[in-house]
Motif scaffolding. Structure first.
Motif, PDB file in Angstrom:
ATOM      1  N   THR E  45     -30.642 -36.863 -32.973  1.00 48.98           N
ATOM      2  CA  THR E  45     -31.145 -36.483 -31.656  1.00 48.98           C
ATOM      3  C   THR E  45     -32.402 -35.625 -31.801  1.00 48.98           C
ATOM      4  O   THR E  45     -33.382 -35.796 -31.078  1.00 48.98           O
ATOM      5  N   GLN E  87     -29.770 -38.483 -25.229  1.00 50.71           N
ATOM      6  CA  GLN E  87     -28.338 -38.692 -25.414  1.00 50.71           C
ATOM      7  C   GLN E  87     -27.536 -38.186 -24.225  1.00 50.71           C
ATOM      8  O   GLN E  87     -26.527 -38.749 -23.858  1.00 50.71           O
ATOM      9  N   ASP E 158     -31.342 -42.911 -27.527  1.00 55.84           N
ATOM     10  CA  ASP E 158     -30.334 -42.085 -28.196  1.00 55.84           C
ATOM     11  C   ASP E 158     -28.956 -42.460 -27.669  1.00 55.84           C
ATOM     12  O   ASP E 158     -28.566 -42.055 -26.578  1.00 55.84           O
ATOM     13  N   GLU E 159     -28.268 -43.251 -28.413  1.00 56.40           N
ATOM     14  CA  GLU E 159     -26.927 -43.702 -28.056  1.00 56.40           C
ATOM     15  C   GLU E 159     -26.863 -44.258 -26.636  1.00 56.40           C
ATOM     16  O   GLU E 159     -26.108 -43.775 -25.796  1.00 56.40           O
TER      17      GLU E 159
HETATM   18 MG   LIG Z   1     -27.239 -36.798 -31.187  1.00 57.36          MG
END
Ligand SMILES: [Mg+2]
Ligand SMILES: Nc1ncnc2c1ncn2[C@@H]1O[C@H](COP(=O)(O)OP(=O)(O)OP(=O)(O)O)[C@@H](O)[C@H]1O
Ligand SMILES: Nc1ncnc2c1ncn2[C@@H]1O[C@H](COP(=O)(O)OP(=O)(O)OP(=O)(O)O)[C@@H](O)[C@H]1O
Ligand SMILES: [Mg+2]
Lengths: 260, 370, 332, 287, 238
Positions: E45, E87, E158-159
């Motif tokens: 991140t 994220q 991010d994810e």
């Molecule tokens: Mg992360």
């Protein structure tokens, strides 16, 4: 399922319903959990899973239906009362105290459970039983090294694990986990599984999760929610074969098959 | 020898103007009389208590006595600030000269208190006679809801009913009132011929007078009567035409016509800087200094509070406001109260024009006190 | 267990560096003594400062530790002051200890009343509730002038000798020593309180009440408890003020007093007892010195102090210093 | 009946004046999330500039108003760049400390420059005449304030709810880092909004000067009133602020008429009741 | 070949006094799909946030399409073509879905919103709802759609699949792949489910305690079971 040798349900939901404006988010949902149950609640995004948790914990008021714990209706109880009766949840979007440490989080839970959270003297660090439990819980979820860091400074995945540690420290009878593994790297989902596996057998667990591998390893029963209604309630082995579930939710995951 | 005088007043904050007037009065005294009494030199030490705060006032007084070793305490714009200090006078062996605080009871709290200003009772009472003489029989009283306001109401009511007039209603309004329209409506509905009003000098007076005019009371022939706080000289430029013709009773107008006043005003205006800021607290401070010099002379600059106070009992002199004296019993100042009218001078400025005099008024509030 | 490894981290994790218990109290005691020696003629000011410190500490309990925003905390302080003052002026209770006790109870009751109302909202509306309350208290005291003396202030408060022996005199020695004693005692109790499980619960509530509910604890009940405690602390301060100055006036439960207390707290740093003390001391002394030096412009200077604090010590004077020390220590 | 009507008119006029002055604060507090206690100070600066322009320089009222708004914004922009920029997103209490500090400084400076006396802003003849409403007269100035209030309300509502700029502003406040990641130049957005809020404050300070006269302590004296009005309405909500101003002024005016000695009680009890019933303001912006 | 869309050179970054990234360098060719892997708390991140300009930088440079963007603010980087989906989703809670999306439009007309609705029909149904009223998955969709609408040349994800139903995950991955293919968008993907990331990417980097510990193709990583176990803590990729 035969009723003779299974214990009475600890947690029952009957005909639960909720509307947001015109949107029917929970549509006549009924289900029950017995001690030892390991149930997964899955369903498309926006199906109403989190809403379901909010309704049964009392965070939202249901339009209709009843929630029972140990056979007793808890409709009248506020969220706090329900927690005290043993109904504990974890949050899908982490809700933690950013300025406090993991140790303090877990300690608060332990103190609250043991009726000492209102004590106006002493310190949990000087209470051996509390400290022992705190360490145990944090070691189990791999957070021990971070135990005295501020939560603000630990990575998101670690916060997710702490979220679970708190719920477990409350020693619930019914545990509702809202996407416990979301945001937790694959390498660490193992810890969650281990922690869950180590739970007392008498505990009833309902887990909401989109990670199907985890679902299939964990659940003994799967309920699928779509558009607020239960469209499937049965064994994990059968869920992938259900057309509606496949179309609404699983997609090609079902074709790939799961580790059975 | 140096004799120190501690002056407590609001030198900052919303009431700083009043504190400035204290200082201007004192400076004017020094400018016209010098700072020597015999061989003693007077030194003034100022302490700021910006808003009514008796605790701060008391600790300031204590510090002045203990640390600065002052022999006289003076100033005090607000009653509670003065009240807070009275209990320590005796032990401290220090007389107190009140230069403003206008509640009658202060002088009764300690035999070491002398007041050179006025009381609200004193300035409000004559207004009853003014009203009655103008043929007014029904009056509504409108005052700010705090000590001086209540004093004004009581003073007027007592005197007016004694004369045979009727106070049809008494209205007390919160100090924080900004919009006076509803009050004016109430005045209208009361059917009174005149309003007796008391508001502390400052921003609200402007709104009050404007509302009085805008709501058609002035044009409807209703009279606005008030003690002079409402037309304090420093507020007059802002009030402007709105206040023209307003009648007030007060102990001092900057426009008072006498040689003593001319000299005083000249010195005080120089001291204060901006001439329009000069108003009544200055004259009380000026006279307060006169009283203090008399006290110093009587005690030879030695600390002896009782002797100092005794020396000025009955003292009479001609102040810039006119002839005055210190009442031997109450130690409060006996003075003329003037009826004034707001008028416009040739140069376009506004002033309080004295049109009648009530001579040698003492403080009726002391007798009325329970 | 590698506790040895985590111990230094704990120190680094933002626990007040000076909070190291007895040492800090010894330091405080030394400071109080120093104040006595350095300003023997200014004890009245120091006593007044300590009375205000009670108010600021009490405010810290609800604002710093519980996250309750209030601009009306003087209501509790004033309630204590009037309770003690009225007991003395109207009922002849002159024993300072008894007056302190009455102030404490008065403050606690006011805390209960205010708590019940203020805790009904959060954030800005909460702030507004507190303002409304302090104005109501103020108006009430103004109206009930038969009891309180109204805007002229309650005079006639007399204080008997402490322990029957030590008079409250002009020089203020007794008052100062009594104040220091009370303050130390209160600080010890409060320190126990904020480090206790209850204190931790309150910090949790400050950050996320919903989370606390999900743990099965009631934020409201805990906050109300804290409000009553805070009222008691403020009440002691109010009583101390009444005892040492022997007057009580409306300013003691005014909005201005409340706002000033908040400014002092934020100046020192919220969420630590020492922050509250530092804020009170700095603000009061600063105000005193500057206003003595130049009464006509001190407001501007105080304003500059506040701005500078936000710019250069955003966590308050004490909070920022403690952070800095902690960081220095954390570095190997 | 007449009395009722008359009280109604007074309430409306007072309410609209309050609205004009405090609406800018609603923008800073609700949309920019800055607890700007210095709002009154900017209104006061506006008042001083207008007074100086109209009274001392003898310029027309319109010009004075314009100068007041422009001048106040010009003074505010450096303050925004140097000071406010540091407290966006800071904890509420920090903002309180900073803005009180700014207020103190402005008061001190105003006191020094203009002196402690009241300042008036001479009105043009048209605004000075009383207007006859049939059952009573009311100052034309008040009618003017009512009109200004409505115009400001409409314009502001449109800007915030219906334009791209409004969306950007609200996004920046919700999450400045994310808004920036989506390309919003948050600093510019903030500066513009702040300038608008300050301009409104100045405008309100001038238009409302008849009721709330300009003097150095203006900034502190009315701070609470503005704060109360804005939060009762629900910060950042234009209709909310309007409603709150009208409701509170109605309560205040009626209380003041019926029983002035308990006027404050009524007012603050009403505030408590409203806040308890609507803990997020009469018309809350969702958060 | 146009200039390399993204080059990172010796980047060190962190939060306040805490350094997290240490000397990370890599470059991504146009239209590439780069997976960023690593265990919990290793700095994934932080890497993405640093590229977006949201962390403290201690050293190093970042080049976007050949131009040095190191000194630029977050907003300017966005205008230079960098898109970031954080994220935590960072939905604007007080904005409606439609308004949330329109922030991402930059200066494009409102009609462009249809692109987002085509990708996530669910969002169209909920367009008038506030951001906070969405389900977790819906928020994730909104967050992604919002950034895509800005037509970034380099997209940092991010994810983005966290909390999404399996069907949606598939659709989304396809959409990303499509974006990379046709739009010439370079994608950096952080994803917990390693297999999914490897299926998607054509290049992989692995972070370990803030340092670049491994880089190569997915095939190479799959083959290198040792590294997988050591750096990612899982066994048995296929
Ligand atoms: Mg992360
Ligand atoms: N307060 C609200 N007002 C209006 N609609 C709401 C509100 N809260 C939730 N919804 C809607 O209800 C639906 C169900 O939401 P819920 O959070 O229960 O979904 P979910 O099944 O948990 O989804 P996910 O898997 O994405 O987390 C969503 O479409 C959501 O937008
Ligand atoms: N705001 C912060 N202040 C200080 N340290 C931080 C902060 N945020 C993250 N860190 C630290 O930086 C390290 C890297 O965090 P980062 O969030 O980049 O990890 P990640 O690889 O994305 O992990 P995850 O898979 O859990 O999302 C962690 O050790 C974390 O403790
Ligand atoms: Mg959900």
């Amino acid at each position: 399922m035969s009723a003779q040798d299974t214990p009475a349900p600890v947690f029952e939901v009957v005909h639960l319903a909720k509307n947001f404006g015109g949107l029917r988010v929970t549509n006549d949902v009924s289900l029950s959990l017995r001690p030892g149950d390991r149930m997964a609640l899955i369903g498309p995004n926006g199906a109403g899973k989190t809403t379901f948790v909010n309704l049964v914990t009392g965070a939202l008021k249901a339009d209709a239906g009843e929630v029972r714990l140990n056979g007793e209706s808890v409709n009248r109880l506020d969220p706090i009362g329900r927690v005290r009766r043993g109904l504990v949840r974890s949050f899908q979007v982490t809700r933690l105290f950013l300025e406090m440490t993991p140790a303090e989080h877990v300690a608060l839970a332990v103190l609250q459970r043991t009726g000492r959270s209102g004590r106006m003297f002493g310190n949990f660090r000087a209470m051996p039983d509390v400290m022992e439990e705190v360490e145990e819980q944090l070691v189990a979820l791999g957070l021990h090294d971070l135990m005295h860091r501020k939560v603000r400074e630990i990575a998101y995945g670690q916060q997710r694990l702490l979220e679970i540690a708190i719920a477990l420290a409350l020693k619930p009878r019914v545990l509702l986990l809202d996407e416990p593994a979301a945001g937790v790297p694959q390498s660490d989902t193992g810890r969650i599984e281990q922690a869950l596996a180590g739970l007392p057998a008498s505990l009833a667990v309902l887990m909401i999760e989109h990670d199907m591998d985890l679902v299939f390893r964990f659940a003994k029963r799967v309920v699928v929610l779509a558009a607020g209604a239960v469209i499937f309630d049965g064994l994990p082995a059968d869920v992938a074969r259900d057309d509606r579930v496949r179309e609404a939710y699983l997609g090609s995951y079902a074709h790939a098959g799961h580790a059975a | 020898e140096t004799v120190k005088v501690g002056v407590i007043g609001p030198f900052s904050g919303p009431f700083a103007l009043q504190g400035k007037n204290f200082k201007a009065g004192i400076d004017a005294w020094f400018a016209t009389h010098g700072n020597k009494v015999g061989n003693d030199t007077i030194e003034v030490i100022y302490r700021d208590v910006p808003q009514p705060d008796p605790a701060q006032s008391k600790s300031a007084a204590q510090e002045l006595v203990v640390k600065e070793k002052v022999q006289y305490l003076a100033g005090f714009y607000f009653t509670p600030d003065a009240m807070a200090v009275t209990p320590i006078l005796k032990q401290a062996n220090v007389p107190m000269v009140v230069m403003n605080a206008a509640t009658s009871a202060i002088v009764t709290k300690s035999p070491l208190v002398v007041r050179t200003s006025f009381t609200t009772w004193q300035t409000s009472t004559p207004m009853a006679k003014v009203a009655y003489d103008q043929g007014i029989r029904k009056v509504i009283s409108v005052v700010s809801d705090y000590g001086p306001g209540v004093d004004a109401e009581n003073a007027f009511k007592t005197a007016f009913t004694a004369l045979g007039g009727q106070v049809v209603e008494t209205v007390r309004m919160p100090l924080s009132t900004n919009d006076f329209s509803p009050i004016m409506q109430r005045v209208k509905d009361s059917g009174a011929q005149a309003v007796f009003a008391f508001l502390p000098s400052g921003p609200t007076t402007l709104g009050f007078v404007k509302a009085f005019n805008e709501n058609g009371l002035k044009s409807g022939g209703i009279k606005l009567l008030a003690p002079g706080d409402l037309t304090q000289e420093s507020d007059l430029p802002a009030l402007g035409d709105a206040a023209l013709g307003m009648l007030t009773t007060f102990h001092y107008s900057v426009a008072h016509d006498s040689p003593e006043n001319k000299a005083f005003v000249e010195a005080a205006r120089k001291a204060i800087g901006n001439p329009v800021e000069l108003s009544f607290p200055a004259v009380a401070a000026y006279d307060g200094m006169y009283v203090i010099t008399k006290m110093i002379a009587a005690t030879g600059g030695k600390p002896d509070a009782q002797k100092a106070v005794d020396a000025v009992k009955g003292l009479a002199w001609v102040s810039p406001r006119g002839p005055v004296s210190i009442d031997a019993e109450s130690r409060h100042i006996t003075e003329n109260i003037y009826l004034r009218e707001v008028a416009k001078a040739a140069d376009g400025t506004y002033y309080n024009k004295e049109i009648a005099t009530f001579e040698k008024q003492d403080d009726p509030g002391l007798k009325a006190a329970p | 267990m590698d506790r040895t490894m985590t111990a230094p981290l704990a120190a680094a994790a933002g626990r007040p560096a000076l909070g190291a218990g007895p040492l800090a109290f010894a330091l405080l005691l030394a400071l109080a003594g120093l104040g006595y020696l350095l300003f023997p003629d200014n004890l009245a000011l120091l006593t007044r400062l300590i009375a205000i410190a009670f108010l600021v500490l009490s405010l810290d309990l609800v604002t710093g530790y519980c996250g309750v925003a209030t601009l009306g905390h003087a209501a509790l302080y004033g309630a204590g002051a009037y309770a003690a003052g009225i007991a003395s002026a109207r009922y002849g209770i002159e024993d300072p200890l008894a007056m302190t006790g009455i102030g404490l109870v008065g403050g606690a009751l006011a805390g209960l009343v205010c708590g019940v109302v203020i805790l009904r909202a959060h954030g800005l509306p909460q702030l507004v509730l507190s303002i409304a309350l302090v104005y109501l208290f103020h108006e009430f005291a103004n109206k009930a002038s038969g009891w309180t003396g109204g805007s002229d202030g309650l005079s006639g408060v007399t204080t008997g000798p402490l322990f029957g022996r030590f008079e409250f005199d002009l020089y203020g020695h007794t008052a100062y020593l009594y104040a220091v004693g009370l303050l130390l005692l209160t600080l010890i109790v409060l320190r126990l309180l904020v480090r206790s499980p209850f204190g931790m619960l309150c910090r949790g509530i400050k950050e996320d009440p919903v989370r606390i509910q999900a743990m099965g604890a009631s934020p409201k009940a805990a906050l109300l408890k804290m409000y009553v405690i805070s009222g008691a602390v403020a009440g002691i301060g109010g009583a101390l003020n009444a005892i040492s100055t022997q007057v009580v006036a409306l300013d003691s439960l005014s909005f201005t007093q409340s706002a000033e207390a908040l400014v002092m707290l934020v100046l020192g740093g919220t969420g630590s007892l020492f922050g509250a003390l530092v804020g009170t001391v700095v603000f009061t002394l600063f105000e005193d010195f500057v206003s003595a030096a130049n009464p006509f412009h001190w407001l501007t200077v105080v304003g500059l102090l506040l701005i500078a604090t936000v710019l250069f010590a955003p966590k308050g004077l004490y909070g920022t210093a403690a952070d800095w020390i902690a960081r220095r220590r954390a570095r190997p | 009946m007449q009395t009722v009507l008359s009280i109604g008119v007074d309430a409306l006029a007072y309410g609209m004046v309050l609205f004009v002055i405090s609406i800018g604060l609603s923008v800073t507090m609700g949309l920019m999330r800055v607890t700007n206690l210095a709002h009154g100070a900017f209104a006061m600066i506006g008042g001083y500039i207008a007074s100086y322009a109209a009274r001392d320089l003898g310029l027309g009222y319109g010009v004075a108003v314009l100068l007041a708004v422009v001048g106040t914004v010009a003074i505010a922009i450096p303050i925004e760049r140097l000071l406010y920029r540091r407290i966006y997103g800071a904890p509420e209490l920090t903002q309180v400390l900073m803005t009180i500090g700014i207020t103190f400084c402005i008061i001190g400076i105003a006191n020094y420059v203009f002196g402690p006396t009241l300042k008036t802003i001479p009105l043009p003849q048209t605004l000075r005449e009383p207007v006859d409403l049939g059952f009573r007269t009311i100052g034309a100035q008040r009618v003017f304030a009512i009109v200004c209030g409505l115009a400001v309300a409409a314009a502001l509502w449109f800007l915030i709810e219906k334009t791209r700029f409004g969306v950007k502003l609200r996004a920046s406040v919700d999450n400045a880092a994310m808004a920036a990641a989506l390309g919003v130049r948050t600093q510019v957005v903030y500066a513009v909004s702040f300038a608008a809020a300050v301009g409104l404050a100045a405008f309100g300070g001038v238009v409302g000067a008849e009721l709330l006269p300009v003097e150095p302590y203006y900034a502190l004296r009315y701070m609470v009133t503005f704060l109360v009005v804005v939060s009762v309405g629900g910060t950042g909500s234009i209709p909310g602020a309007l409603l709150a101003c009208l409701l509170l002024s109605a309560i205040d005016t009626t209380g003041r008429y019926l029983s002035p000695e308990y006027g404050e009680f009524f007012f603050y009890l009403a505030v408590i009741a409203i806040v308890c019933l609507f803990p997020r303001g009469l018309i809350a912006r969702a958060k | 070949m146009p200039a390399t869309p993204l080059e990172v050179e010796d980047l060190s970054a962190g939060y306040g006094p805490t350094r997290v990234l240490e000397g990370v360098s890599f470059a991504v060719p146009a239209g590439a799909r780069l997976a960023v892997l690593g265990r919990n708390g290793m700095g994934k991140t932080t890497l993405l946030a640093s590229l977006a300009g949201q962390t403290k930088r201690y050293g190093g440079r970042i080049r976007l399409g050949g131009a040095d963007i190191t000194p630029l603010s977050t907003a300017s980087r966005a205008h230079a073509g960098l898109g970031y989906v954080p994220q935590t989703r960072a939905i604007f809670p007080s904005l409606t879905v439609e308004e949330n999306l329109s922030v991402g439009l930059k200066e494009r007309p409102l009609s462009a919103l249809e692109e987002a609705y085509a990708l996530f029909p669910r969002l169209k149904e909920r367009r008038r709802n506030l951001g906070t009223q969405l389900s977790g998955g819906e928020q994730q969709m909104l967050s992604t759609a919002r950034t895509i609408l800005g037509r970034p040349t380099v997209l940092l994800l991010d994810e983005p699949l966290e909390g999404l139903a399996p069907v949606i995950c598939e659709e989304l991955m396809e959409a990303f792949a499509e974006l990379a293919r046709t739009g010439d968008t370079t994608i950096l993907l952080v994803e917990q489910r390693i297999q999914m990331a490897l299926d998607f990417a054509d290049h992989v980097i692995v972070l370990e305690r803030g340092r670049l510990a491994w880089s190569g193709t997915p095939q190479a990583l799959t083959a290198d079971q040792d590294t997988v176990e050591r750096l990612l803590g899982v066994g048995g990729l296929h």
